[in-house]
Motif scaffolding. Structure first.
Motif, PDB file in Angstrom:
ATOM      1  N   GLN A   1       0.854  -1.196   0.000  1.00 44.27           N
ATOM      2  CA  GLN A   1       0.000   0.000   0.000  1.00 44.27           C
ATOM      3  C   GLN A   1       0.887   1.242   0.000  1.00 44.27           C
ATOM      4  OE1 GLN A   1      -2.582   0.682   3.425  1.00 44.27           O
ATOM      5  NE2 GLN A   1      -4.074   1.694   2.108  1.00 44.27           N
ATOM      6  N   PRO A   2       0.650   2.156  -0.953  1.00 48.34           N
ATOM      7  CA  PRO A   2       1.529   3.329  -1.057  1.00 48.34           C
ATOM      8  C   PRO A   2       1.360   4.310   0.102  1.00 48.34           C
ATOM      9  CG  PRO A   2      -0.327   3.544  -2.566  1.00 48.34           C
ATOM     10  CD  PRO A   2      -0.422   2.170  -1.964  1.00 48.34           C
TER      11      PRO A   2
ATOM     12  N   GLN B   1      -1.401   7.403   4.572  1.00 49.80           N
ATOM     13  CA  GLN B   1      -1.643   6.094   3.964  1.00 49.80           C
ATOM     14  C   GLN B   1      -3.131   5.809   4.115  1.00 49.80           C
ATOM     15  OE1 GLN B   1       0.737   3.103   5.934  1.00 49.80           O
ATOM     16  NE2 GLN B   1      -0.325   1.389   4.990  1.00 49.80           N
TER      17      GLN B   1
ATOM     18  N   TYR C   1      -7.073   4.361   1.833  1.00 51.76           N
ATOM     19  CA  TYR C   1      -7.783   4.074   0.587  1.00 51.76           C
ATOM     20  C   TYR C   1      -7.930   5.309  -0.300  1.00 51.76           C
ATOM     21  CZ  TYR C   1      -9.160  -0.359   2.833  1.00 51.76           C
ATOM     22  OH  TYR C   1      -9.162  -1.579   3.451  1.00 51.76           O
TER      23      TYR C   1
ATOM     24  N   GLY D   1      -4.483   5.277  -2.003  1.00 53.03           N
ATOM     25  CA  GLY D   1      -4.098   4.041  -2.679  1.00 53.03           C
ATOM     26  C   GLY D   1      -4.425   2.832  -1.831  1.00 53.03           C
ATOM     27  N   LYS D   2      -5.001   1.832  -2.444  1.00 49.09           N
ATOM     28  CA  LYS D   2      -5.343   0.605  -1.715  1.00 49.09           C
ATOM     29  C   LYS D   2      -4.173  -0.369  -1.774  1.00 49.09           C
ATOM     30  CE  LYS D   2     -10.282   0.641  -1.697  1.00 49.09           C
ATOM     31  NZ  LYS D   2     -11.521  -0.112  -1.687  1.00 49.09           N
TER      32      LYS D   2
ATOM     33  N   PHE E   1       1.805  -2.778  -7.976  1.00 48.61           N
ATOM     34  CA  PHE E   1       2.395  -1.562  -7.405  1.00 48.61           C
ATOM     35  C   PHE E   1       3.561  -1.093  -8.285  1.00 48.61           C
ATOM     36  CE2 PHE E   1       5.496   0.611  -4.758  1.00 48.61           C
ATOM     37  CZ  PHE E   1       4.724   1.494  -4.019  1.00 48.61           C
TER      38      PHE E   1
ATOM     39  N   MET F   1       2.340   0.350 -11.522  1.00 46.91           N
ATOM     40  CA  MET F   1       1.640   1.612 -11.337  1.00 46.91           C
ATOM     41  C   MET F   1       2.599   2.768 -11.080  1.00 46.91           C
ATOM     42  SD  MET F   1      -1.767   1.893  -9.504  1.00 46.91           S
ATOM     43  CE  MET F   1      -2.616   3.220  -8.900  1.00 46.91           C
ATOM     44  N   TYR F   2       3.659   2.516 -10.315  1.00 49.69           N
ATOM     45  CA  TYR F   2       4.493   3.626  -9.855  1.00 49.69           C
ATOM     46  C   TYR F   2       5.898   3.686 -10.448  1.00 49.69           C
ATOM     47  CZ  TYR F   2       0.778   4.386  -6.468  1.00 49.69           C
ATOM     48  OH  TYR F   2      -0.424   4.630  -5.888  1.00 49.69           O
TER      49      TYR F   2
END
Ligand code: C2E
Ligand code: MG
Ligand code: MG
Ligand code: MG
Length: 282
Positions: free
Chosen positions: A45-46, A257, A259, A262-263, A270, A273-274
């Protein structure tokens, strides 16, 4: 006689309790097998700073059972702790997390991220834990300074001197520590300053209604003031609403941190996405 028979028989045989015990035993066996079969999957989780920059992530484990069920940690960490399986499970999670950190070093967008890993007190106190962490870092090539171990307030419960000693050893290797779920456990404030911590995580129970319930505000403010006076970073978890985020930023939280931002997602997702480019998969 009839009365004592009726009421006390449950002391000797309670079908409900027996069924529960059998269920636990089955689950424990399934967990042993699941570890060998690599059914435990790391989610990430980001975490963001107050300007919205990605600064890290927390590893959260999930269990993909062979029967198709996906279990969240709340459904199996307790049993893992009581059975001792938390030690090999935690070792597995740390290994996978450090492999991820090592991969991220080659990616422009991921290389400075910190990765937080939950460590149970039983795991922290298990034999040769410091050496095991040092070995994992060496074998994976992950940088210790990017690894943050999250402990809960149960570290305050007993053997404080030994625990602090072990944490100091790990800090000697460059690993950081944060105190998770702060405010829900039995923190003795006098102990707090003895632990080598870099951050406090405010539990989501306090974040939950801070934007709608004026009674929740002083508690969050007090936690933040305490953390600041101890020179600790403050991470807020469970941020779901814009209003919560704004309040927490205005109150002095460093990292967010939840929802809203980012979930938890599989690590591969992950990374997709990043990352700025392709992250090589081992
Ligand atoms: P935690 O360390 O406090 O982790 C945060 C929990 O809050 C996670 O639940 C996460 O999915 C959830 N969460 C994150 N953002 C939000 C939000 O905005 N709203 C809400 N309602 N929830 C949010 P999860 O993944 O079910 O993990 C539960 C707990 O299990 C963790 O709490 C941690 O204590 C434990 N845990 C997870 N992975 C591990 C592990 O590898 N080892 C150990 N020892 N414990 C673990
Ligand atoms: Mg945590
Ligand atoms: Mg937490
Ligand atoms: Mg929590």
């Amino acid at each position: 006689q009839a009365k004592s028979h009726g009421r006390n028989s449950s002391r000797f045989f309670d079908p409900c309790m027996q069924a529960a015990a059998e269920h636990q035993a089955m689950l424990e066996l399934a967990m042993r097998e699941g570890l060998l079969a690599r059914q435990f999957v790391l989610f990430c989780q980001p975490q963001f700073d107050t300007r919205g920059r990605l600064v890290g992530a927390e590893v959260l484990v999930r269990w993909y059972r062979s029967n198709g069920e996906i279990l969240s940690p709340d459904e199996f960490i307790g049993l893992a702790e009581s059975s001792g399986l938390i030690v090999p499970l935690g070792q597995y999670v740390l290994e996978e997390a450090c492999h991820a950190l090592a991969r991220w070093q080659d990616d422009h967008s991921l290389r400075e991220l910190e990765l937080a890993v939950n460590v149970s007190v039983r795991q922290l106190r298990s034999a040769n834990f410091t050496e095991k962490v040092a070995d994992i870092l060496l074998e994976t090539g992950a940088r210790a300074s990017k690894l943050c171990l999250e402990l809960t307030e149960s570290v305050f419960a007993e053997n404080v001197a030994e625990t602090v000693e072990r944490m100091d050893e790990l800090c000697g290797h460059g690993v950081q520590f944060s105190l998770d779920d702060f405010g829900t456990g039995y923190s003795s404030l006098s102990y707090l300053k003895r632990f080598p911590l870099t951050a406090l995580k405010i539990d989501r129970a306090f974040v939950h209604d801070v934007h709608v319930n004026p009674d929740a505000v002083p508690i969050v403010k007090a936690i933040i003031a305490l953390a600041r006076s101890l020179k600790l970073e403050i991470v807020a978890e469970g941020v779901e609403h814009e209003a919560q985020r704004n309040f927490l930023i205005d109150s002095g939280c460093n990292t967010l941190q939840g929802y809203l931002l980012g979930k938890p997602m599989p690590i591969s997702e992950f990374e997709q996405m990043y990352s700025s480019g392709c992250v090589g998969h081992a």
